[in-house]
Design an enzyme around this catalytic site. Structure first.
Site, PDB file in Angstrom:
ATOM      1  N   CYS A  30     -22.447 -60.753  64.501  1.00  0.00           N
ATOM      2  CA  CYS A  30     -22.074 -61.174  63.207  1.00  0.00           C
ATOM      3  C   CYS A  30     -22.246 -62.512  62.763  1.00  0.00           C
ATOM      4  CB  CYS A  30     -20.289 -60.962  63.238  1.00  0.00           C
ATOM      5  SG  CYS A  30     -19.928 -59.496  63.507  1.00  0.00           S
ATOM      6  N   HIS A  34     -24.215 -61.350  56.855  1.00  0.00           N
ATOM      7  CA  HIS A  34     -24.292 -60.049  56.666  1.00  0.00           C
ATOM      8  C   HIS A  34     -23.162 -59.523  55.418  1.00  0.00           C
ATOM      9  CE1 HIS A  34     -21.225 -60.535  59.911  1.00  0.00           C
ATOM     10  NE2 HIS A  34     -20.807 -59.481  59.233  1.00  0.00           N
ATOM     11  N   HIS A  36     -20.258 -56.877  53.804  1.00  0.00           N
ATOM     12  CA  HIS A  36     -19.213 -55.984  54.141  1.00  0.00           C
ATOM     13  C   HIS A  36     -18.760 -55.580  52.783  1.00  0.00           C
ATOM     14  CE1 HIS A  36     -18.379 -56.310  58.439  1.00  0.00           C
ATOM     15  NE2 HIS A  36     -18.491 -57.568  58.057  1.00  0.00           N
ATOM     16  N   HIS A  73     -19.482 -60.357  45.656  1.00  0.00           N
ATOM     17  CA  HIS A  73     -21.149 -60.722  45.763  1.00  0.00           C
ATOM     18  C   HIS A  73     -21.122 -62.539  46.127  1.00  0.00           C
ATOM     19  CE1 HIS A  73     -21.111 -56.706  43.912  1.00  0.00           C
ATOM     20  NE2 HIS A  73     -22.453 -56.605  44.658  1.00  0.00           N
ATOM     21  N   GLU A 111     -11.887 -53.326  57.068  1.00  0.00           N
ATOM     22  CA  GLU A 111     -13.573 -53.748  57.063  1.00  0.00           C
ATOM     23  C   GLU A 111     -14.273 -52.552  57.541  1.00  0.00           C
ATOM     24  OE1 GLU A 111     -15.836 -56.876  59.676  1.00  0.00           O
ATOM     25  OE2 GLU A 111     -13.706 -57.294  59.418  1.00  0.00           O
TER      26      GLU A 111
END
Length: 124
Positions: A30, A34, A36, A73, A111
């Site tokens: 992590c 990245h 989610h 975003h 998540e």
């Protein structure tokens, strides 16, 4: 006639919230930036009023939509001034939404299918 007062425990409204996240873990996959897609569930609790609506969807949208737009975003580490774990995100949402909607009971940030964090306002 006698007025009925029902305690609602667990009226939940869910919002899909796609984010980009950069975690700050050094010994973990992590650590790289990245993405989610979080599912955020807001649960409200209180006495059901005569109109049968504990909280209006418009009120929820006014409180939640700007927060989602702030994060959607974006790299969350650029938006929120703390480590962006599911626990911290749930706490952030609790503080922001409870300031606008008094009957907020909890926020769950999911998540993955297996991982989520819930913060209850009573525990603060």
């Amino acid at each position: 006639g006698e007025q009925q007062q029902d305690q609602l425990d667990g009226v939940a409204h869910e919002r899909r919230a796609p984010y980009i996240q950069a975690d700050l873990f050094l010994n973990d996959a992590c650590r790289n930036v990245h993405g989610h897609t979080y599912y955020v569930t807001f649960t409200f609790r209180g006495i059901l009023p005569d109109n049968g609506m504990l909280v209006d969807y418009c009120e929820i949208s006014k409180a939640v939509k700007p927060l989602i737009e702030q994060c959607d975003h974006h790299n969350l580490n650029d938006v929120i001034p703390f480590n962006t774990t599911a626990e911290n995100l749930a706490l952030w949402f609790v503080h922001k939404v409870s300031a606008k909607i008094r009957c907020l009971y909890s926020v769950t940030v999911k998540e993955t299918q297996e991982t989520s964090a819930t913060v209850y306002i009573d525990d603060l």
